[in-house]
Design an enzyme around this catalytic site. Structure first.
Site, PDB file in Angstrom:
ATOM      1  N   ARG A  46       3.458   9.701 -24.171  1.00  0.00           N
ATOM      2  CA  ARG A  46       2.034  10.018 -24.397  1.00  0.00           C
ATOM      3  C   ARG A  46       1.762  10.167 -25.891  1.00  0.00           C
ATOM      4  NH1 ARG A  46       0.551  15.164 -24.366  1.00  0.00           N
ATOM      5  NH2 ARG A  46       1.606  15.764 -22.459  1.00  0.00           N
ATOM      6  N   ASP A 190     -17.826  -0.321 -34.605  1.00  0.00           N
ATOM      7  CA  ASP A 190     -17.223  -0.959 -33.431  1.00  0.00           C
ATOM      8  C   ASP A 190     -17.176  -2.463 -33.726  1.00  0.00           C
ATOM      9  OD1 ASP A 190     -16.774  -2.229 -30.973  1.00  0.00           O
ATOM     10  OD2 ASP A 190     -17.731  -0.616 -29.834  1.00  0.00           O
ATOM     11  N   LYS A 215     -11.384  -7.200 -25.026  1.00  0.00           N
ATOM     12  CA  LYS A 215     -12.145  -8.416 -25.329  1.00  0.00           C
ATOM     13  C   LYS A 215     -11.293  -9.400 -26.136  1.00  0.00           C
ATOM     14  CE  LYS A 215     -15.173  -5.829 -23.341  1.00  0.00           C
ATOM     15  NZ  LYS A 215     -16.104  -4.958 -24.026  1.00  0.00           N
TER      16      LYS A 215
HETATM   17  C1  LIG Z   1     -16.354  -3.489 -23.822  1.00  0.00           C
HETATM   18  C2  LIG Z   1     -16.807  -2.744 -25.008  1.00  0.00           C
HETATM   19  C3  LIG Z   1     -16.486  -1.400 -25.194  1.00  0.00           C
HETATM   20  C4  LIG Z   1     -15.704  -0.616 -24.160  1.00  0.00           C
HETATM   21  O1  LIG Z   1     -14.409  -1.064 -24.048  1.00  0.00           O
HETATM   22  P1  LIG Z   1     -13.533  -0.948 -22.693  1.00  0.00           P
HETATM   23  O2  LIG Z   1     -12.245  -1.535 -23.087  1.00  0.00           O
HETATM   24  O3  LIG Z   1     -14.273  -1.695 -21.632  1.00  0.00           O
HETATM   25  O4  LIG Z   1     -13.453   0.506 -22.363  1.00  0.00           O
HETATM   26  C5  LIG Z   1     -16.892  -0.792 -26.362  1.00  0.00           C
HETATM   27  N1  LIG Z   1     -17.602  -1.446 -27.296  1.00  0.00           N
HETATM   28  C6  LIG Z   1     -17.951  -2.729 -27.133  1.00  0.00           C
HETATM   29  C7  LIG Z   1     -18.746  -3.414 -28.194  1.00  0.00           C
HETATM   30  C8  LIG Z   1     -17.577  -3.422 -25.996  1.00  0.00           C
HETATM   31  O5  LIG Z   1     -17.940  -4.695 -25.827  1.00  0.00           O
END
Ligand SMILES: *Cc1c(COP(=O)(O)O)cnc(C)c1O
Length: 408
Positions: A46, A190, A215
């Site tokens: 962890r 992000d 992604k």
């Molecule tokens: C998909 C996504 C998230 C969340 O990520 P997960 O891996 O689905 O928890 C956060 N920010 C953006 C821009 C995303 O496309």
């Protein structure tokens, strides 16, 4: 060295005793100690795990979070490994990564958040963070006057996506980082839509860069993961504390999958981006498309600002038709584009954000940020671009035929 070379080098564990050419999966919860009084390099997965450590070193290098990492010296062995932590942390999901970042803010403080953000981030902030006494201020971060207006003495964190999802609005990261610095706030970007192959927010002055590794980083649509990278070791140490305390770290097998995906990131991005340009050119000329959002289009409002901070437009685009039924028919009618949330995979996908990824955003908030009901988002994969265009052509023709007034 360029990223495509570095990713191949950093995906190996330089300290592996058997000199494995692919990083081994340390599928273990615990590590034996020499002595009850002394921890070894690793003690509990962890907290830290050798496979995840290789991944984090690669990610930190990709985001320029730690300069060039040492290409010698092991992830195991040296007790100093803990001190020389890479500048990135891998989480169980993108949301787990964002949730950890949000923990840096205390009750009574405020978060200034980009208006056009991922639906799950919106849900986390509105439904879990705001009730704890942290005020959330949504702002169009592309508008620096609006940002200046919304800043309060208590603003502790500025969280944004650029380009934003799904409307592809662009925020000037350098300008926002100057604003954040002057204000004493943390700027978190992000970077999921771009990946480090196209944009490196830390180089532009951001304090934190966040990813949904689900992604582009993974790229195969087979792993859920999240990342936070930071240049400042204190900030990183606080996030590592939060992650360990809450138990939100990425599991070893998932870390390995992400590492495998990462090796092909630059080549995938290159191919997907070129195919997206072909798809965009086709869509722009089609009579059913009333508005195209594509950062490669010089008439896009954010085109110049985006290319001043990113190496390309990426492979996600969205379009409007002026009619939700037509948009629905287009999405439902494609055969090569999977109707699915998410993006960035080798397989192309198509979605209606207002019904899918952003359905958890309250309707009035969707309206406030002008997220249209008829918006269709496309993520272009690595299939042959001519096949993808043909598939869209057929689906658009079919959608038009179902709408006699539009069939011409
Ligand atoms: C998909 C996504 C998230 C969340 O990520 P997960 O891996 O689905 O928890 C956060 N920010 C953006 C821009 C995303 O496309």
């Amino acid at each position: 060295m360029n990223l495509s070379t570095r990713l191949i080098i950093t995906s190996r564990d330089p300290g592996d005793p058997h000199r494995a050419t692919a990083a081994p999966i340390y599928q273990t919860a615990t590590f034996e100690q020499d002595d009850p009084d002394r921890f070894g390099a690793f003690d509990y997965s962890r907290t830290d795990n050798p496979t995840r450590r290789v991944l984090e070193t690669a990610l930190a290098d990709a985001e320029n979070a730690s300069g060039t990492p040492s290409l010698r010296g092991g992830s195991g062995g040296a007790p100093s490994a803990r001190g020389g932590a890479p500048g990135a942390l891998a989480f169980a999901s993108g949301m787990a990564a964002i949730a950890a970042v949000v923990r840096l803010v205390r009750p009574g403080e405020r978060i200034l958040v980009g208006e056009d953000i991922y639906g799950g981030t919106d849900r986390l902030l509105r439904q879990l963070v705001a009730p704890l006494g942290v005020a959330i201020d949504p702002v169009d971060t592309a508008d620096s006057a609006a940002v200046a207006d919304a800043l309060r003495a208590q603003t502790r964190l500025i969280l944004l996506e650029t380009p934003s999802n799904p409307l592809l609005r662009v925020t000037d990261i350098r300008a926002l980082s100057a604003v954040a610095r002057a204000h004493g706030a943390i700027l978190a970007v992000d970077n999921t839509m771009m990946s480090p192959a196209l944009q490196r927010p830390l180089d532009l002055g951001a304090d934190l860069v966040i990813h949904s590794g689900t992604k582009f980083l993974g790229g195969q649509g087979d792993v859920t993961a999240g990342v936070v990278a930071a240049a400042d070791p204190d900030l990183l140490a606080r996030l590592a504390f939060i992650r360990n305390a809450e138990g939100s770290a990425l599991a070893p097998m998932e870390a390995w999958l992400l590492l495998r995906g990462l090796k092909t990131l630059p080549i995938r991005i290159d191919r997907q981006q070129r195919s997206a340009a072909a798809v965009a050119a086709f869509m722009a000329a089609h009579p059913l498309v009333t508005r195209l959002h594509w950062l490669g289009d010089p008439s896009h409002a954010g085109h110049a600002a985006h290319l001043a901070q990113a190496a390309g437009p990426g492979s996600v685009l969205s379009f409007e038709t002026g009619d939700r039924a037509i948009s629905r028919a287009i999405a439902a009618g494609t055969r090569l584009f999977t109707t699915a949330v998410s993006f960035g995979s080798v397989g192309s996908s198509i979605s209606l954000p207002s019904r899918m990824s952003h359905v958890c955003v309250p309707e009035e908030a969707r309206r406030a940020r002008s997220l249209p009901d008829d918006l269709v988002r496309i993520s272009v994969g690595i299939e042959d671009p001519a096949d993808l265009v043909e598939d869209l052509r057929a689906s658009l023709r079919e959608a038009a035929a179902q709408t006699p007034a539009l069939a011409r």
